[in-house]
Design a protein around this motif. Sequence first.
Motif, PDB file in Angstrom:
ATOM      1  N   GLY A 205      15.195  10.778  -3.899  1.00  0.00           N
ATOM      2  CA  GLY A 205      13.922  11.668  -4.839  1.00  0.00           C
ATOM      3  C   GLY A 205      13.115  11.646  -5.930  1.00  0.00           C
ATOM      4  N   ILE A 206      13.252   9.646  -6.316  1.00  0.00           N
ATOM      5  CA  ILE A 206      12.808   9.341  -7.353  1.00  0.00           C
ATOM      6  C   ILE A 206      12.067   8.755  -6.959  1.00  0.00           C
ATOM      7  CG2 ILE A 206      13.324   7.716  -9.300  1.00  0.00           C
ATOM      8  CD1 ILE A 206      16.388   8.287  -8.848  1.00  0.00           C
ATOM      9  N   PRO A 207      10.538   8.583  -7.481  1.00  0.00           N
ATOM     10  CA  PRO A 207       9.456   7.687  -5.989  1.00  0.00           C
ATOM     11  C   PRO A 207       9.886   6.086  -6.921  1.00  0.00           C
ATOM     12  CG  PRO A 207       8.955   9.364  -8.602  1.00  0.00           C
ATOM     13  CD  PRO A 207      10.251   9.321  -8.687  1.00  0.00           C
ATOM     14  N   THR A 208      10.284   5.374  -6.249  1.00  0.00           N
ATOM     15  CA  THR A 208      10.142   3.654  -5.678  1.00  0.00           C
ATOM     16  C   THR A 208       9.344   2.704  -5.223  1.00  0.00           C
ATOM     17  OG1 THR A 208      12.844   4.521  -5.933  1.00  0.00           O
ATOM     18  CG2 THR A 208      12.836   2.393  -4.887  1.00  0.00           C
ATOM     19  N   THR A 209       9.606   2.174  -5.077  1.00  0.00           N
ATOM     20  CA  THR A 209       9.348   0.772  -4.644  1.00  0.00           C
ATOM     21  C   THR A 209       9.647  -0.128  -4.441  1.00  0.00           C
ATOM     22  OG1 THR A 209       7.609   0.216  -6.387  1.00  0.00           O
ATOM     23  CG2 THR A 209       6.874   1.136  -5.629  1.00  0.00           C
ATOM     24  N   VAL A 210      10.237  -1.037  -3.521  1.00  0.00           N
ATOM     25  CA  VAL A 210      10.589  -1.852  -2.763  1.00  0.00           C
ATOM     26  C   VAL A 210       9.333  -3.044  -2.507  1.00  0.00           C
ATOM     27  CG1 VAL A 210      12.279  -3.125  -2.072  1.00  0.00           C
ATOM     28  CG2 VAL A 210      12.542  -0.930  -2.413  1.00  0.00           C
ATOM     29  N   SER A 211       9.673  -4.453  -3.676  1.00  0.00           N
ATOM     30  CA  SER A 211       8.731  -5.023  -2.778  1.00  0.00           C
ATOM     31  C   SER A 211       9.027  -6.633  -2.894  1.00  0.00           C
ATOM     32  CB  SER A 211       7.125  -5.973  -3.672  1.00  0.00           C
ATOM     33  OG  SER A 211       7.527  -5.616  -4.916  1.00  0.00           O
ATOM     34  N   VAL A 212       8.582  -7.614  -1.638  1.00  0.00           N
ATOM     35  CA  VAL A 212       9.556  -8.874  -1.477  1.00  0.00           C
ATOM     36  C   VAL A 212       7.849  -9.830  -1.382  1.00  0.00           C
ATOM     37  CG1 VAL A 212      10.645 -10.213   0.028  1.00  0.00           C
ATOM     38  CG2 VAL A 212      11.404  -8.196   0.220  1.00  0.00           C
ATOM     39  N   SER A 213       8.536 -11.352  -2.743  1.00  0.00           N
ATOM     40  CA  SER A 213       7.288 -11.940  -2.031  1.00  0.00           C
ATOM     41  C   SER A 213       7.027 -12.384  -1.418  1.00  0.00           C
ATOM     42  CB  SER A 213       7.635 -12.610  -3.579  1.00  0.00           C
ATOM     43  OG  SER A 213       6.863 -14.077  -3.143  1.00  0.00           O
ATOM     44  N   SER A 214       5.837 -12.698  -0.748  1.00  0.00           N
ATOM     45  CA  SER A 214       5.443 -12.938   0.271  1.00  0.00           C
ATOM     46  C   SER A 214       6.360 -15.196   0.375  1.00  0.00           C
ATOM     47  CB  SER A 214       4.317 -13.557   1.125  1.00  0.00           C
ATOM     48  OG  SER A 214       3.144 -14.389   0.330  1.00  0.00           O
ATOM     49  N   ALA A 215       6.137 -15.515  -0.138  1.00  0.00           N
ATOM     50  CA  ALA A 215       6.451 -16.779  -0.253  1.00  0.00           C
ATOM     51  C   ALA A 215       8.258 -16.428  -0.410  1.00  0.00           C
ATOM     52  CB  ALA A 215       6.169 -17.350  -2.017  1.00  0.00           C
ATOM     53  N   PHE A 216       8.926 -16.077  -0.855  1.00  0.00           N
ATOM     54  CA  PHE A 216      10.046 -16.154  -0.544  1.00  0.00           C
ATOM     55  C   PHE A 216      10.235 -15.035   1.195  1.00  0.00           C
ATOM     56  CE2 PHE A 216      14.607 -13.704  -0.724  1.00  0.00           C
ATOM     57  CZ  PHE A 216      14.729 -15.709  -1.298  1.00  0.00           C
ATOM     58  N   LEU A 217      10.010 -14.740   1.711  1.00  0.00           N
ATOM     59  CA  LEU A 217       9.977 -14.636   2.972  1.00  0.00           C
ATOM     60  C   LEU A 217       9.544 -15.888   3.656  1.00  0.00           C
ATOM     61  CD1 LEU A 217       8.040 -10.787   3.174  1.00  0.00           C
ATOM     62  CD2 LEU A 217      10.086 -11.518   3.762  1.00  0.00           C
ATOM     63  N   GLN A 218       8.273 -16.631   2.918  1.00  0.00           N
ATOM     64  CA  GLN A 218       8.483 -17.630   4.086  1.00  0.00           C
ATOM     65  C   GLN A 218       9.984 -18.608   4.089  1.00  0.00           C
ATOM     66  OE1 GLN A 218       5.139 -18.812   5.177  1.00  0.00           O
ATOM     67  NE2 GLN A 218       6.045 -20.427   6.329  1.00  0.00           N
ATOM     68  N   LYS A 219       9.835 -18.275   3.330  1.00  0.00           N
ATOM     69  CA  LYS A 219      11.819 -19.331   2.170  1.00  0.00           C
ATOM     70  C   LYS A 219      12.687 -18.609   3.550  1.00  0.00           C
ATOM     71  CE  LYS A 219      10.731 -21.125  -2.071  1.00  0.00           C
ATOM     72  NZ  LYS A 219      10.987 -20.997  -3.429  1.00  0.00           N
ATOM     73  N   CYS A 220      12.588 -17.595   3.402  1.00  0.00           N
ATOM     74  CA  CYS A 220      13.452 -16.769   4.738  1.00  0.00           C
ATOM     75  C   CYS A 220      13.260 -16.836   5.696  1.00  0.00           C
ATOM     76  CB  CYS A 220      13.643 -15.599   4.151  1.00  0.00           C
ATOM     77  SG  CYS A 220      14.370 -15.120   2.192  1.00  0.00           S
ATOM     78  N   MET A 221      12.587 -16.763   6.454  1.00  0.00           N
ATOM     79  CA  MET A 221      12.156 -16.778   8.234  1.00  0.00           C
ATOM     80  C   MET A 221      12.747 -17.770   8.534  1.00  0.00           C
ATOM     81  SD  MET A 221       8.063 -17.261   8.434  1.00  0.00           S
ATOM     82  CE  MET A 221       7.112 -18.388   8.291  1.00  0.00           C
ATOM     83  N   ASN A 222      12.838 -19.055   8.385  1.00  0.00           N
ATOM     84  CA  ASN A 222      13.837 -20.374   8.999  1.00  0.00           C
ATOM     85  C   ASN A 222      14.612 -20.563   7.705  1.00  0.00           C
ATOM     86  OD1 ASN A 222      12.076 -20.269  11.195  1.00  0.00           O
ATOM     87  ND2 ASN A 222      10.138 -21.208   9.919  1.00  0.00           N
ATOM     88  N   ASP A 223      15.429 -19.758   7.343  1.00  0.00           N
ATOM     89  CA  ASP A 223      16.650 -20.089   6.402  1.00  0.00           C
ATOM     90  C   ASP A 223      17.689 -19.055   6.111  1.00  0.00           C
ATOM     91  OD1 ASP A 223      18.482 -20.821   4.733  1.00  0.00           O
ATOM     92  OD2 ASP A 223      17.153 -22.462   3.650  1.00  0.00           O
TER      93      ASP A 223
END
Length: 198
Positions: free
Chosen positions: A37-55
Amino acid sequence: MTKTEQIKTGYSNVNDYSKYLQGKYHYMNIGLTSMQGIPTTVSVSSAFLQKCMNDPEKAKYLEENLAAIPDCTKDTINGCLGTVTNQSYMIDANGNIIETVSGTNDPDGKIAKENAERKAKENREKEEKVKEKRAAKKAEEEKFESKRAKRQAEKEKNTSVSDNEGIDIVEGKTKTINKAVNYNSSTINIGSNFNSYS
């Protein structure tokens, strides 16, 4: 299957990897959503996504933290002394998680209303003081002007003296000087033994 086995890596681009994560964590990178019930935003940096997708290790870290956000929100609500009004979670390029929470101890606005009324009263009192100062200043100016006009009238009065008198002004003081002095000569006859003088 364990949680680690469900984590997929090896995506060729960030967009595909982000879509995969959004399928599991619908609140990620979509802007404002509601959580408990609380307005929320969750954002992940695209630079970190780049690091995660192959690690796999970084991908595991990311997914474990994304999965924990709803429970974190519950803990935030339970631990807050007031009312949580909104929150955001941001995972930066290095995987650091920054949580921002805004809240209020005045959900019905009662305290805000009292504060606004107090502030308005203070402003009215200030305005009254300013008006009083202006009025006092104006009265002082009028008093000064009245004195100046009176002095001017006295000065004009002192300069309109009769033709037989002169005005001598020394150090701002007016002194009347008699300009016309008449001397009369007369004949004195006193007894027979004195000569007459005319």
